[in-house]
Design an enzyme around this catalytic site. Structure first.
Site, PDB file in Angstrom:
ATOM      1  N   ASP A  18      -7.885  -7.619   0.143  1.00 59.80           N
ATOM      2  CA  ASP A  18      -6.914  -8.053   1.264  1.00 59.80           C
ATOM      3  C   ASP A  18      -7.493  -7.352   2.629  1.00 59.80           C
ATOM      4  O   ASP A  18      -8.384  -6.552   2.745  1.00 59.80           O
ATOM      5  CB  ASP A  18      -5.562  -6.890   1.382  1.00 59.80           C
ATOM      6  CG  ASP A  18      -5.840  -5.363   1.793  1.00 59.80           C
ATOM      7  OD1 ASP A  18      -6.415  -4.635   0.877  1.00 59.80           O
ATOM      8  OD2 ASP A  18      -5.512  -5.285   2.882  1.00 59.80           O
ATOM      9  N   CYS A  74     -12.528 -29.253   6.930  1.00 62.45           N
ATOM     10  CA  CYS A  74     -11.276 -28.489   6.606  1.00 62.45           C
ATOM     11  C   CYS A  74     -10.112 -29.205   6.611  1.00 62.45           C
ATOM     12  O   CYS A  74      -9.741 -30.121   7.566  1.00 62.45           O
ATOM     13  CB  CYS A  74     -11.111 -27.382   7.682  1.00 62.45           C
ATOM     14  SG  CYS A  74      -9.738 -26.322   7.518  1.00 62.45           S
ATOM     15  N   ASP A 110       0.904  -1.311  -0.067  1.00 64.12           N
ATOM     16  CA  ASP A 110       0.074  -0.143  -0.029  1.00 64.12           C
ATOM     17  C   ASP A 110       1.052   1.239   0.016  1.00 64.12           C
ATOM     18  O   ASP A 110       2.225   1.092   0.028  1.00 64.12           O
ATOM     19  CB  ASP A 110      -1.000   0.102   1.118  1.00 64.12           C
ATOM     20  CG  ASP A 110      -0.380  -0.076   2.561  1.00 64.12           C
ATOM     21  OD1 ASP A 110       0.867   0.279   2.712  1.00 64.12           O
ATOM     22  OD2 ASP A 110      -0.792  -0.468   3.654  1.00 64.12           O
ATOM     23  N   GLY A 168      -0.462   5.847   2.859  1.00 68.49           N
ATOM     24  CA  GLY A 168      -1.381   7.012   2.899  1.00 68.49           C
ATOM     25  C   GLY A 168      -2.581   6.805   3.971  1.00 68.49           C
ATOM     26  O   GLY A 168      -2.786   7.401   5.134  1.00 68.49           O
ATOM     27  N   CYS A 176      -6.810 -28.006   7.188  1.00 64.67           N
ATOM     28  CA  CYS A 176      -5.716 -27.219   7.643  1.00 64.67           C
ATOM     29  C   CYS A 176      -5.062 -28.081   8.943  1.00 64.67           C
ATOM     30  O   CYS A 176      -5.858 -28.855   9.514  1.00 64.67           O
ATOM     31  CB  CYS A 176      -5.969 -25.917   7.832  1.00 64.67           C
ATOM     32  SG  CYS A 176      -6.820 -25.694   9.806  1.00 64.67           S
ATOM     33  N   CYS A 195      -7.488 -28.431  12.065  1.00 66.23           N
ATOM     34  CA  CYS A 195      -8.665 -29.185  12.036  1.00 66.23           C
ATOM     35  C   CYS A 195      -8.115 -30.516  11.682  1.00 66.23           C
ATOM     36  O   CYS A 195      -8.746 -31.510  12.431  1.00 66.23           O
ATOM     37  CB  CYS A 195      -9.396 -28.736  10.758  1.00 66.23           C
ATOM     38  SG  CYS A 195     -10.241 -27.201  11.192  1.00 66.23           S
ATOM     39  N   HIS A 218      -5.621 -21.756  10.341  1.00 67.06           N
ATOM     40  CA  HIS A 218      -6.895 -22.271   9.998  1.00 67.06           C
ATOM     41  C   HIS A 218      -7.794 -21.062   9.249  1.00 67.06           C
ATOM     42  O   HIS A 218      -8.301 -21.185   8.072  1.00 67.06           O
ATOM     43  CB  HIS A 218      -7.779 -22.654  11.113  1.00 67.06           C
ATOM     44  CG  HIS A 218      -9.173 -22.710  10.737  1.00 67.06           C
ATOM     45  ND1 HIS A 218      -9.608 -23.798  10.079  1.00 67.06           N
ATOM     46  CD2 HIS A 218     -10.270 -21.849  10.717  1.00 67.06           C
ATOM     47  CE1 HIS A 218     -10.863 -23.772   9.664  1.00 67.06           C
ATOM     48  NE2 HIS A 218     -11.330 -22.561  10.273  1.00 67.06           N
TER      49      HIS A 218
END
Lengths: 376, 376
Positions: B267, B305, B93, B96, B307, B310, B336
């Site tokens: 984002d 899930c 970014d 600002g 991940c 999990c 996760h």
């Protein structure tokens, strides 16, 4: 000897030994360093990463786990291995040492210790019998006898009285443990820094009979010189054919000296705790990564290290994330320190196997004497 | 269009699009969610783990990095990608927005913003020209124009005045950026919640010409309804053949609604930040893992899930490590959440490609309406 548990020494060099402890959950190469997973986690590490560093076994703290999340809960959830996702061996301490150092309002009697939790103030009781039950609920592979020890320095009468109670507790631990195939029980030698008390304790333990023997009551403030002077005789007072475990040790040079004196297993929070405070251990000694001299340094912490911190990041990055108090700082430095410790153990094992331990130790000290690399 | 940078739309469904942004550091599948790596780290994650969740690109914060460790230092060390060990694309970014929200003692003029660092109180100046220079030093692949926006609600005159200055800053950003092969510059549309101001801003940006266009000035407190009412027209005011980036968004349902309205990139700190506070995102909505109802629950957070949190742990473990304030708690829940967000993006991309986005969105809302699983 517990069924499913064994110890085979494959090579010796002086008093030092290398070999393998067999358990139903896998082999433990000795001399072994056990990272500490106090509350069901080696802090800032995933279990797979701990294994990647080369750890064969973890230590869990009975005191912490009994208070939170409680041993009964862990048992209901299938035991500590499943709970914390670590399928290899786990050794649990008895809770005795930490009750003395962490809890409030302790009351110590022949029966056991009454104390209040440091978490929520609730009242609890630990004895040889309750400690055995809690360690059974946790499902640990190597269970430690419930003992107690006075802080050093203490006068000989105090040490003797405490040691003799611990030996009575060792018998009660043995009786309460019973016969649990696949689970080993270790006795703990006490006796402070007094050789004949250490000898008396060793004889008491041997007459009860254990799967392994710990040297307890050291690393409690007596200093390295006093510790080594005890280790000059204490391991040899214990059975030669069983694992000898030095509890709560230590710095890399403590470990090297202990292995030279016949110790097979050690544990310490130092590599993980110091990782969280920005202290890194390398073959050149200790490095404080928070020091400003690292802020522009493009070199790794240790150019010969293969851990993710050293492979992937400059010192400048590690310095930055510590200054910015980022979690990755603890993650990377803990990984590095545990990796370094396990590399040291592998070096010791290889040196003993090759009967060149003296040369290895001389190189270890020479490298440390060089000190850290110069700032760029 | 910057050399080495391209955008190809492979399928459309209503206003939604799916495709690929080409960069010299790899492809970005759109719609894309960019995890935020504010200070050179996605908090509590190693870069390899971020990639494992499916992230193609990270966002870095110019404001934080310019203050610590400084952009000049990162440039000397080889740029942000090397510094933080992330070889894929990075969007930065302009600084600002964060100057306005984080720093002290701001002074805003046509020239730029003077402010004091929240880290050490030191004085700094950001302008279109200095922001372009800092983002060049960082080496980011996608550079954002330097802009400013008033907090909403604000009266139309204030919004218009601010937007017009941002458009003058957009021209200065374009001029200062120059020609940097392999690096793209994105303009940022402003204009608050007023359609004709958004249109005026879009025209100004298009006449300057950018590699991509952001919808700025939303997700600053206006609420989802107001945001969606702007997104009903704002993306279509921007070029169809360039990536459209909605900054700082958002919750899963914000993301779904934005994609339906033609947004290609987003984002947000939400998945990582909420991971550190015990908030998990699942297809069934938000779960507070610190809630006592999880303390004995042997089931994973989300049984579908894949991940590590999990796959390897019961809810009871995640609850325990949050209560015990263990670092692994932040590590697991951040992983996760980022995994869930990337799965959601993959689901959106697949649905657009199959032209079944409406059905996907209906299923998304239906699953959330079911709520979390009942306590055991």
């Amino acid at each position: 000897m517990a069924q499913g548990f064994g110890f085979e020494i494959s090579a010796r060099d002086g008093k030092a030994r290398t070999g393998v402890i067999q358990t139903t959950r896998g082999e433990i190469r000795t001399p072994a360093f056990m990272p500490v997973g106090t509350a069901g986690t080696v802090k800032a590490m995933l279990p797979g990463s701990v294994r990647e560093t080369g750890a064969d076994i973890l230590l869990g703290n009975t005191y912490h786990l009994m208070l939170r999340p409680t041993a009964a809960r862990i048992e209901r959830l299938g035991g500590l291995h499943k709970f914390m996702n670590w399928e290899r061996p786990i050794l649990t301490d008895s809770g005795g040492f930490q009750v003395m150092s962490l809890s409030d309002l302790r009351k110590l009697t022949e029966e056991g210790v009454t104390f209040r939790s440091h978490v929520d103030g609730s009242k609890h009781f630990l004895s040889p019998e309750t400690s055995m039950e809690i360690q059974r609920q946790l499902g640990s592979d190597i269970v430690m006898c419930f003992d107690e020890c006075p802080a050093l320095p203490a006068d000989e009468a105090t040490v003797a009285k405490s040691m003799r109670m611990s030996m009575r507790w060792a018998q009660r631990s043995r009786d309460a443990f019973g016969d649990r195939p696949g689970h080993a029980l270790f006795g703990i030698q006490q006796g402070g820094v007094t050789e004949h008390l250490r000898g008396e304790s060793a004889e008491a333990l041997k007459s009860i009979g254990f799967d392994g023997y710990a040297v307890g009551g050291l690393a409690v403030g007596e200093g390295q010189e006093a510790m080594f002077s005890v280790l000059d005789y204490a391991p040899q007072q214990l059975p030669d054919d069983k694992p000898r475990y030095l509890m709560g040790v230590g710095k890399p040079d403590d470990i090297v000296g202990a292995v030279q004196r016949g110790i097979d297993m050690m544990d310490c929070v130092l590599p993980s705790r110091s990782g969280r405070t920005g202290q890194a251990w390398t073959p050149r000694g200790q490095v404080n990564i928070k020091n400003q001299r690292h802020q522009d340094d493009p070199r790794p912490l240790d150019e010969n290290c293969t851990c993710p911190a050293c492979r992937n990041y400059p010192r400048a990055y590690l310095h930055h994330v510590f200054k910015a108090q980022e979690i990755i700082a603890s993650m990377l430095l803990t990984w590095h320190n545990l990796h370094y410790y396990q590399q040291l153990m592998q070096g010791l094992r290889d040196a003993i196997a090759a009967q060149r331990l003296d040369a290895f130790v001389a190189e270890f000290h020479a490298k440390r004497a060089e000190g850290d690399i110069e700032p760029i």
